[in-house]
Design a protein around this motif. Structure first.
Motif, short mmCIF file in Angstrom:
data_model
loop_
_atom_site.label_atom_id
_atom_site.label_comp_id
_atom_site.label_asym_id
_atom_site.label_seq_id
_atom_site.Cartn_x
_atom_site.Cartn_y
_atom_site.Cartn_z
N ARG A 4 0.85 -1.19 0.00
CA ARG A 4 0.00 0.00 0.00
C ARG A 4 0.89 1.24 0.00
O ARG A 4 1.86 1.34 0.75
N LYS A 5 0.56 2.19 -0.85
CA LYS A 5 1.32 3.44 -0.96
C LYS A 5 0.86 4.45 0.09
O LYS A 5 -0.25 4.36 0.60
N GLU A 6 1.72 5.41 0.38
CA GLU A 6 1.33 6.49 1.29
C GLU A 6 0.33 7.41 0.60
O GLU A 6 -0.67 7.81 1.20
N GLN A 7 0.60 7.77 -0.67
CA GLN A 7 -0.33 8.62 -1.41
C GLN A 7 -0.26 8.32 -2.89
O GLN A 7 0.77 7.90 -3.40
N VAL A 8 -1.38 8.55 -3.57
CA VAL A 8 -1.48 8.37 -5.01
C VAL A 8 -2.37 9.48 -5.57
O VAL A 8 -3.02 10.21 -4.82
N TRP A 9 -2.38 9.59 -6.89
CA TRP A 9 -3.19 10.58 -7.58
C TRP A 9 -4.12 9.86 -8.53
O TRP A 9 -3.69 9.03 -9.33
N ALA A 10 -5.42 10.17 -8.44
CA ALA A 10 -6.44 9.52 -9.26
C ALA A 10 -7.10 10.55 -10.16
O ALA A 10 -7.46 11.64 -9.71
N GLY A 11 -7.25 10.20 -11.42
CA GLY A 11 -7.92 11.07 -12.37
C GLY A 11 -9.09 10.34 -12.99
O GLY A 11 -9.01 9.14 -13.26
N ILE A 12 -10.18 11.06 -13.19
CA ILE A 12 -11.38 10.47 -13.77
C ILE A 12 -11.82 11.28 -14.98
O ILE A 12 -11.95 12.50 -14.91
N ASP A 13 -11.99 10.58 -16.10
CA ASP A 13 -12.56 11.17 -17.31
C ASP A 13 -14.02 10.73 -17.33
O ASP A 13 -14.32 9.56 -17.59
N ALA A 14 -14.92 11.65 -16.98
CA ALA A 14 -16.34 11.31 -16.85
C ALA A 14 -17.05 11.39 -18.19
O ALA A 14 -16.82 12.31 -18.98
N GLY A 15 -17.89 10.41 -18.44
CA GLY A 15 -18.68 10.36 -19.67
C GLY A 15 -20.10 9.93 -19.39
O GLY A 15 -20.45 9.59 -18.27
N LYS A 16 -20.94 9.93 -20.42
CA LYS A 16 -22.34 9.54 -20.25
C LYS A 16 -22.50 8.03 -20.07
O LYS A 16 -23.18 7.57 -19.17
N GLY A 17 -21.88 7.25 -20.93
CA GLY A 17 -22.05 5.80 -20.89
C GLY A 17 -21.07 5.09 -19.98
O GLY A 17 -21.39 4.08 -19.37
N HIS A 18 -19.86 5.65 -19.91
CA HIS A 18 -18.83 5.08 -19.04
C HIS A 18 -17.83 6.16 -18.67
O HIS A 18 -17.84 7.25 -19.23
N HIS A 19 -17.01 5.84 -17.71
CA HIS A 19 -15.95 6.73 -17.25
C HIS A 19 -14.63 5.98 -17.39
O HIS A 19 -14.61 4.76 -17.51
N TRP A 20 -13.54 6.71 -17.37
CA TRP A 20 -12.22 6.07 -17.33
C TRP A 20 -11.52 6.65 -16.11
O TRP A 20 -11.50 7.85 -15.90
N ALA A 21 -10.93 5.77 -15.30
CA ALA A 21 -10.21 6.22 -14.11
C ALA A 21 -8.81 5.64 -14.16
O ALA A 21 -8.61 4.51 -14.59
N ALA A 22 -7.86 6.44 -13.73
CA ALA A 22 -6.47 6.00 -13.68
C ALA A 22 -5.84 6.53 -12.40
O ALA A 22 -6.20 7.60 -11.90
N VAL A 23 -4.89 5.77 -11.88
CA VAL A 23 -4.19 6.14 -10.65
C VAL A 23 -2.69 6.03 -10.90
O VAL A 23 -2.23 5.04 -11.47
N VAL A 24 -1.96 7.05 -10.47
CA VAL A 24 -0.50 7.04 -10.60
C VAL A 24 0.14 7.27 -9.23
O VAL A 24 -0.49 7.82 -8.32
N ASP A 25 1.40 6.84 -9.12
CA ASP A 25 2.13 7.06 -7.87
C ASP A 25 3.02 8.30 -8.01
O ASP A 25 2.94 9.03 -9.01
N GLU A 26 3.89 8.52 -7.03
CA GLU A 26 4.73 9.72 -7.01
C GLU A 26 5.73 9.77 -8.15
O GLU A 26 6.24 10.84 -8.49
#
Length: 61
Positions: A4-26
């Motif tokens: 488990r990491k201390e902290q991460v960054w998550a980004g969400i590309d929101a859409g009508k039918g689906h979304h895309w989410a990605a998480v990166v570390d430092e």
């Protein structure tokens, strides 16, 4: 990912039918990246997976 990491960054590309989410570390390495259906149970499942990656998650939409 086994540790488990201390902290991460998550980004969400929101859409009508689906979304895309990605998480990166430092270092900018992708830890998690998935298409998420626009459905409450799918969204909650994805949020649980993302929150399980680190003690602190920084979010961007």
């Amino acid at each position: 990912m086994s540790k488990r990491k201390e902290q991460v960054w998550a980004g969400i590309d929101a859409g009508k039918g689906h979304h895309w989410a990605a998480v990166v570390d430092e270092t900018g390495a992708t830890l998690w990246s998935k298409k998420v259906d626009n459905d409450e149970s799918a969204i909650l499942s994805a949020l649980g997976e993302i929150l399980g990656l680190a003690d602190k998650v920084h979010w961007a939409v």
